[in-house]
Scaffold this active site. Structure first.
Site, PDB file in Angstrom:
ATOM      1  N   ASN A 108      12.315  -2.747  -2.774  1.00 54.20           N
ATOM      2  CA  ASN A 108      12.815  -3.794  -1.872  1.00 54.20           C
ATOM      3  C   ASN A 108      11.900  -4.998  -1.902  1.00 54.20           C
ATOM      4  O   ASN A 108      10.695  -4.889  -2.037  1.00 54.20           O
ATOM      5  CB  ASN A 108      12.985  -3.235  -0.442  1.00 54.20           C
ATOM      6  CG  ASN A 108      11.766  -3.455   0.433  1.00 54.20           C
ATOM      7  OD1 ASN A 108      11.566  -4.538   0.981  1.00 54.20           O
ATOM      8  ND2 ASN A 108      10.923  -2.428   0.540  1.00 54.20           N
ATOM      9  N   PHE A 112      10.864  -9.282   5.267  1.00 58.66           N
ATOM     10  CA  PHE A 112      10.917  -9.324   6.740  1.00 58.66           C
ATOM     11  C   PHE A 112      12.165 -10.039   7.257  1.00 58.66           C
ATOM     12  O   PHE A 112      12.083 -10.922   8.122  1.00 58.66           O
ATOM     13  CB  PHE A 112       9.673 -10.019   7.329  1.00 58.66           C
ATOM     14  CG  PHE A 112       8.397  -9.243   7.221  1.00 58.66           C
ATOM     15  CD1 PHE A 112       8.372  -7.916   6.827  1.00 58.66           C
ATOM     16  CD2 PHE A 112       7.182  -9.857   7.528  1.00 58.66           C
ATOM     17  CE1 PHE A 112       7.170  -7.212   6.741  1.00 58.66           C
ATOM     18  CE2 PHE A 112       5.983  -9.172   7.448  1.00 58.66           C
ATOM     19  CZ  PHE A 112       5.982  -7.853   7.052  1.00 58.66           C
ATOM     20  N   SER A 170       2.858  -5.486   3.786  1.00 58.51           N
ATOM     21  CA  SER A 170       4.103  -5.705   3.042  1.00 58.51           C
ATOM     22  C   SER A 170       3.792  -6.576   1.836  1.00 58.51           C
ATOM     23  O   SER A 170       3.121  -7.601   1.959  1.00 58.51           O
ATOM     24  CB  SER A 170       5.139  -6.409   3.907  1.00 58.51           C
ATOM     25  OG  SER A 170       6.177  -6.879   3.074  1.00 58.51           O
ATOM     26  N   ASN A 172       5.965  -8.293   0.307  1.00 58.51           N
ATOM     27  CA  ASN A 172       7.047  -9.277   0.154  1.00 58.51           C
ATOM     28  C   ASN A 172       6.872 -10.550   0.963  1.00 58.51           C
ATOM     29  O   ASN A 172       7.745 -11.402   0.977  1.00 58.51           O
ATOM     30  CB  ASN A 172       8.391  -8.620   0.488  1.00 58.51           C
ATOM     31  CG  ASN A 172       8.660  -7.450  -0.440  1.00 58.51           C
ATOM     32  OD1 ASN A 172       8.508  -7.582  -1.652  1.00 58.51           O
ATOM     33  ND2 ASN A 172       9.015  -6.299   0.121  1.00 58.51           N
ATOM     34  N   THR A 173       5.756 -10.660   1.664  1.00 61.43           N
ATOM     35  CA  THR A 173       5.402 -11.919   2.318  1.00 61.43           C
ATOM     36  C   THR A 173       4.137 -12.395   1.627  1.00 61.43           C
ATOM     37  O   THR A 173       3.081 -11.777   1.773  1.00 61.43           O
ATOM     38  CB  THR A 173       5.170 -11.709   3.835  1.00 61.43           C
ATOM     39  OG1 THR A 173       6.398 -11.257   4.426  1.00 61.43           O
ATOM     40  CG2 THR A 173       4.727 -12.991   4.522  1.00 61.43           C
ATOM     41  N   LYS A 206      -1.157  -0.612   9.527  1.00 60.56           N
ATOM     42  CA  LYS A 206      -0.489  -0.077   8.335  1.00 60.56           C
ATOM     43  C   LYS A 206      -1.024  -0.757   7.083  1.00 60.56           C
ATOM     44  O   LYS A 206      -0.990  -1.980   6.970  1.00 60.56           O
ATOM     45  CB  LYS A 206       1.021  -0.287   8.445  1.00 60.56           C
ATOM     46  CG  LYS A 206       1.788   0.344   7.289  1.00 60.56           C
ATOM     47  CD  LYS A 206       3.244   0.470   7.627  1.00 60.56           C
ATOM     48  CE  LYS A 206       4.036   1.062   6.488  1.00 60.56           C
ATOM     49  NZ  LYS A 206       5.465   1.149   6.802  1.00 60.56           N
ATOM     50  N   ASN A 235       2.075   1.638   2.914  1.00 58.25           N
ATOM     51  CA  ASN A 235       3.286   0.844   2.678  1.00 58.25           C
ATOM     52  C   ASN A 235       3.767   1.039   1.232  1.00 58.25           C
ATOM     53  O   ASN A 235       3.244   1.893   0.519  1.00 58.25           O
ATOM     54  CB  ASN A 235       2.964  -0.629   2.962  1.00 58.25           C
ATOM     55  CG  ASN A 235       4.147  -1.367   3.570  1.00 58.25           C
ATOM     56  OD1 ASN A 235       5.270  -1.250   3.066  1.00 58.25           O
ATOM     57  ND2 ASN A 235       3.922  -2.104   4.632  1.00 58.25           N
TER      58      ASN A 235
END
Ligand SMILES: Cc1cc2nc3c(=O)[nH]c(=O)nc-3n(C[C@H](O)[C@H](O)[C@H](O)COP(=O)(O)O)c2cc1C
Length: 343
Positions: A108, A112, A170, A172-173, A206, A235
């Site tokens: 993915n 967010f 994450s 993805n940021t 996390k 993660n």
């Protein structure tokens, strides 16, 4: 599993994100059900919270806090909603969620996508507060002060959360994972602990599975110094173990079976760095009771999963809980806490 085997081809006929939206919509329609009973041996206290089962739902499944009670009723011992950011945000462009069925994995790069903390708070505030629901908070992509976003998240979501998770891992940021490094982490933790105050919920941190040597010790030290209550390890990964599926080349965070070894290794590094001074929660590639057991004896007090749910369906949490209770009995442990870090 038998029913899910029939439904799965239908769900898999849709792209992953559409199927997920449909799943959430169906769960919202489900009549309210009671939380199932678990074997007494599965109960434990972590960070001052009483968990009836150590098998939790990882963040990202219920990003907006729409179905925590439905997921508790399906047999998760706790549910982590989010990641929610202070302001709503659309996330990355689609497609951004991919099933890698041959690998029992997911990639993915959602980024967010969520309706914002205000919207989640409104929903969560209406709950009856049975069962443990944590709220995972993050920073907006365009934020000029990310630490301020976490502080805002703690202040805003504390009242509706049994615990709060700071998601700084994450992939993805862009740049978010930099918060795991040195001074930024120390500053972040000091700020959120102050914002949480004395009476607020426990704070979990996390972390990513993709850490360099020495990172584990540094993160553990910073977390213990600031009395963070638990580390969630880990993660999704930006690394790419060998994969067979068509979507293997997609950018984003990889989760599910191929993350198993990496996440277990990361857990062992955190356990050896912390020597049991901070609670550990394991996630990444947990598909069955054996996987959950391996994490528990490696030092995890609780486990969480997400990707395996896609492949095995809604009965999974209860199956793993039952398998863990059997395992405890077979190995001669009266309670899950006795088995933690016993390998
Ligand atoms: C589709 C998807 C979305 C996710 N979104 C989030 C998120 O918003 N926040 C977060 O902390 N973790 C998120 N995760 C990571 C999971 O919480 C978990 O750490 C990771 O997937 C490893 O567990 P698994 O192998 O059981 O899926 C997401 C994972 C997936 C597959």
């Amino acid at each position: 599993m038998a029913i899910y085997k029939l439904i799965r081809p239908l769900a898999f006929a849709f792209d992953a994100e559409t199927a997920h939206r449909a799943t959430i919509a169906a769960l919202r329609l489900m009549p309210a059900r009671k939380i199932p009973a678990f074997a007494p041996s599965l109960a434990s206290t972590v960070a001052g919270l009483r968990f009836a089962s150590p098998v939790g739902l990882a963040a990202g499944f219920d990003k907006d806090g729409e179905v925590p009670d439905a997921m508790l009723a399906l047999g998760f011992g706790f549910v982590e909603v989010g990641t929610v950011t202070p302001r709503p945000q659309a996330g990355n462009s689609k497609p951004r969620l991919f099933r890698l069925a041959e690998d029992r994995a997911v990639i993915n790069r959602l980024g967010f996508n969520n309706r914002g903390q205000g919207s989640a708070l409104e929903r969560l505030a209406k709950r009856k507060r049975t069962g443990i629901v944590g709220v995972n908070i993050g920073a907006n992509k365009d934020s000029v002060d990310r630490i301020a976003d976490y502080v805002a998240g703690v202040r805003r979501m504390a009242a509706a959360a049994d615990y709060l998770t700071l998601n700084i891992s994450s992939p993805n940021t862009p740049g978010l994972r930099d918060l795991q490094a040195g001074d930024d982490l120390v500053e972040l933790l000091a700020a959120v602990v102050e914002a949480r105050g004395a009476g607020g919920p426990p704070l979990f941190l996390k972390v990513a599975p993709d850490l360099a040597e020495g990172d584990h010790e540094r993160i553990v030290r910073a977390a213990i110094d600031r009395r963070i209550d638990a580390l969630i390890v880990a993660n999704t990964t930006v690394s790419r173990p060998p994969l067979k599926s068509f979507h293997a080349g997609e950018l984003g965070g990889l989760s599910g079976a191929p993350l198993k070894t990496l996440a277990l290794d990361a857990l062992r590094c955190f356990r050896s760095a912390s020597g049991g001074e901070i609670a550990l929660i394991a996630t990444g590639g947990i598909e069955n009771a054996d996987d959950a057991w391996a994490r528990i004896i490696a030092g995890a007090s609780l486990v969480q999963l997400y990707s395996a749910l896609v492949y095995q369906g809604p009965g999974l949490a209860l199956r793993i809980a039952r398998g863990l209770a059997e395992r405890l009995q077979r190995e001669g442990f009266a309670y899950i806490a006795e088995a933690v870090a016993s390998e």
